[in-house]
Design a protein around this motif. Structure first.
Motif, PDB file in Angstrom:
ATOM      1  N   ILE A  74       8.990  -4.400   4.250  1.00 57.83           N
ATOM      2  CA  ILE A  74       8.348  -3.945   3.013  1.00 57.83           C
ATOM      3  C   ILE A  74       7.404  -5.027   2.490  1.00 57.83           C
ATOM      4  CG2 ILE A  74       8.805  -3.433   0.569  1.00 57.83           C
ATOM      5  CD1 ILE A  74       9.218  -1.050   2.507  1.00 57.83           C
ATOM      6  N   GLU A  75       7.754  -6.272   2.681  1.00 56.34           N
ATOM      7  CA  GLU A  75       6.867  -7.368   2.262  1.00 56.34           C
ATOM      8  C   GLU A  75       5.685  -7.539   3.212  1.00 56.34           C
ATOM      9  OE1 GLU A  75       6.982  -9.013  -0.648  1.00 56.34           O
ATOM     10  OE2 GLU A  75       8.592  -7.585  -1.076  1.00 56.34           O
ATOM     11  N   ASP A  76       5.920  -7.311   4.512  1.00 53.85           N
ATOM     12  CA  ASP A  76       4.871  -7.473   5.518  1.00 53.85           C
ATOM     13  C   ASP A  76       5.052  -6.433   6.622  1.00 53.85           C
ATOM     14  OD1 ASP A  76       2.963  -8.248   7.364  1.00 53.85           O
ATOM     15  OD2 ASP A  76       3.823 -10.234   7.716  1.00 53.85           O
ATOM     16  N   PRO A  77       4.496  -5.229   6.431  1.00 50.13           N
ATOM     17  CA  PRO A  77       4.670  -4.152   7.408  1.00 50.13           C
ATOM     18  C   PRO A  77       4.186  -4.483   8.816  1.00 50.13           C
ATOM     19  CG  PRO A  77       3.804  -3.286   5.353  1.00 50.13           C
ATOM     20  CD  PRO A  77       3.755  -4.786   5.256  1.00 50.13           C
ATOM     21  N   SER A  78       3.302  -5.459   8.951  1.00 51.63           N
ATOM     22  CA  SER A  78       2.805  -5.810  10.279  1.00 51.63           C
ATOM     23  C   SER A  78       3.904  -6.374  11.182  1.00 51.63           C
ATOM     24  CB  SER A  78       1.641  -6.798  10.182  1.00 51.63           C
ATOM     25  OG  SER A  78       2.087  -8.072   9.750  1.00 51.63           O
ATOM     26  N   LEU A  79       5.005  -6.845  10.589  1.00 51.36           N
ATOM     27  CA  LEU A  79       6.135  -7.318  11.398  1.00 51.36           C
ATOM     28  C   LEU A  79       6.676  -6.211  12.294  1.00 51.36           C
ATOM     29  CD1 LEU A  79       8.100  -9.448   8.786  1.00 51.36           C
ATOM     30  CD2 LEU A  79       6.868 -10.298  10.783  1.00 51.36           C
ATOM     31  N   ALA A  80       6.534  -4.974  11.850  1.00 46.26           N
ATOM     32  CA  ALA A  80       6.988  -3.822  12.634  1.00 46.26           C
ATOM     33  C   ALA A  80       5.798  -3.083  13.252  1.00 46.26           C
ATOM     34  CB  ALA A  80       7.781  -2.869  11.758  1.00 46.26           C
ATOM     35  N   GLN A  81       4.640  -3.751  13.258  1.00 37.82           N
ATOM     36  CA  GLN A  81       3.411  -3.145  13.766  1.00 37.82           C
ATOM     37  C   GLN A  81       3.140  -1.817  13.077  1.00 37.82           C
ATOM     38  OE1 GLN A  81       4.629  -3.238  17.807  1.00 37.82           O
ATOM     39  NE2 GLN A  81       4.410  -5.442  17.910  1.00 37.82           N
ATOM     40  N   TYR A  82       3.328  -1.830  11.742  1.00 39.22           N
ATOM     41  CA  TYR A  82       3.160  -0.624  10.931  1.00 39.22           C
ATOM     42  C   TYR A  82       2.001  -0.812   9.965  1.00 39.22           C
ATOM     43  CZ  TYR A  82       4.197   3.096   7.602  1.00 39.22           C
ATOM     44  OH  TYR A  82       4.110   4.183   6.791  1.00 39.22           O
ATOM     45  N   GLN A  83       1.189   0.214   9.844  1.00 37.86           N
ATOM     46  CA  GLN A  83       0.092   0.214   8.888  1.00 37.86           C
ATOM     47  C   GLN A  83       0.371   1.325   7.874  1.00 37.86           C
ATOM     48  OE1 GLN A  83      -2.658  -1.819   8.681  1.00 37.86           O
ATOM     49  NE2 GLN A  83      -3.111  -0.749   6.790  1.00 37.86           N
ATOM     50  N   PRO A  84       0.766   0.966   6.638  1.00 38.10           N
ATOM     51  CA  PRO A  84       1.072   1.994   5.636  1.00 38.10           C
ATOM     52  C   PRO A  84      -0.141   2.878   5.327  1.00 38.10           C
ATOM     53  CG  PRO A  84       1.751  -0.187   4.870  1.00 38.10           C
ATOM     54  CD  PRO A  84       0.940  -0.381   6.108  1.00 38.10           C
ATOM     55  N   ARG A  85       0.124   4.142   5.031  1.00 38.69           N
ATOM     56  CA  ARG A  85      -0.949   5.060   4.638  1.00 38.69           C
ATOM     57  C   ARG A  85      -1.285   4.938   3.164  1.00 38.69           C
ATOM     58  NH1 ARG A  85       0.595  10.730   7.504  1.00 38.69           N
ATOM     59  NH2 ARG A  85       1.847   9.791   9.123  1.00 38.69           N
ATOM     60  N   THR A  86      -0.412   4.321   2.432  1.00 37.31           N
ATOM     61  CA  THR A  86      -0.615   4.102   1.013  1.00 37.31           C
ATOM     62  C   THR A  86      -0.761   2.602   0.769  1.00 37.31           C
ATOM     63  OG1 THR A  86       0.234   4.659  -1.188  1.00 37.31           O
ATOM     64  CG2 THR A  86       1.845   3.960   0.448  1.00 37.31           C
ATOM     65  N   SER A  87      -1.055   2.232  -0.432  1.00 40.74           N
ATOM     66  CA  SER A  87      -1.201   0.797  -0.712  1.00 40.74           C
ATOM     67  C   SER A  87       0.144   0.088  -0.567  1.00 40.74           C
ATOM     68  CB  SER A  87      -1.745   0.586  -2.124  1.00 40.74           C
ATOM     69  OG  SER A  87      -0.757   0.908  -3.085  1.00 40.74           O
ATOM     70  N   LEU A  88       0.082  -1.164  -0.216  1.00 38.51           N
ATOM     71  CA  LEU A  88       1.301  -1.953  -0.064  1.00 38.51           C
ATOM     72  C   LEU A  88       2.057  -2.017  -1.380  1.00 38.51           C
ATOM     73  CD1 LEU A  88       3.137  -3.643   1.715  1.00 38.51           C
ATOM     74  CD2 LEU A  88       1.696  -5.630   1.206  1.00 38.51           C
ATOM     75  N   SER A  89       1.369  -2.130  -2.486  1.00 41.57           N
ATOM     76  CA  SER A  89       2.055  -2.205  -3.781  1.00 41.57           C
ATOM     77  C   SER A  89       2.814  -0.912  -4.087  1.00 41.57           C
ATOM     78  CB  SER A  89       1.071  -2.532  -4.910  1.00 41.57           C
ATOM     79  OG  SER A  89       0.108  -1.516  -5.039  1.00 41.57           O
ATOM     80  N   LYS A  90       2.261   0.241  -3.721  1.00 39.44           N
ATOM     81  CA  LYS A  90       2.976   1.517  -3.934  1.00 39.44           C
ATOM     82  C   LYS A  90       4.193   1.614  -3.020  1.00 39.44           C
ATOM     83  CE  LYS A  90      -0.711   4.411  -5.726  1.00 39.44           C
ATOM     84  NZ  LYS A  90      -1.490   5.637  -5.525  1.00 39.44           N
TER      85      LYS A  90
END
Length: 101
Positions: free
Chosen positions: A22-38
């Motif tokens: 949740i703090e750094d989605p790139s650790l799971a090679q994930y790109q959120p579709r919404t903003s990181l803050s949301k």
């Protein structure tokens, strides 16, 4: 072992995985579709950690509660409890203890 290598052992590694991803989605090679803050706000306000266990409740409770402070205030629940190799009285005592938690 958690994705960041800081937590080992039954149950808790998955809680740590969610917290750091949740703090750094790139650790799971994930790109959120919404903003990181949301995404982070949804985690803080709606997420509940869950686990399934085939171990006695006393063991599960000890394993989770001894290290869970770092994940507070995110709640957790036991989604499946098998009570393998426990007699009826032990299972009943475990269920009563879970209910009081």
């Amino acid at each position: 072992t958690s994705i960041d290598g800081t937590v080992q052992g039954a149950g808790l590694f998955g809680f740590q995985d969610m917290a750091v991803i949740i703090e750094d989605p790139s650790l799971a090679q994930y790109q959120p579709r919404t903003s990181l803050s949301k995404l982070q706000e949804a985690y803080r306000s709606r997420w509940i950690h869950g686990l399934n266990a085939r171990a006695p409740w006393s063991y599960v409770e000890q394993m989770v509660t001894r290290s869970y402070d770092k994940f507070a205030p995110i709640p957790w629940y036991l989604g499946e409890y098998a009570g393998n190799d426990e007699d009826e009285a032990s299972i009943q005592a475990s269920l009563q203890s879970m209910n009081q938690r």
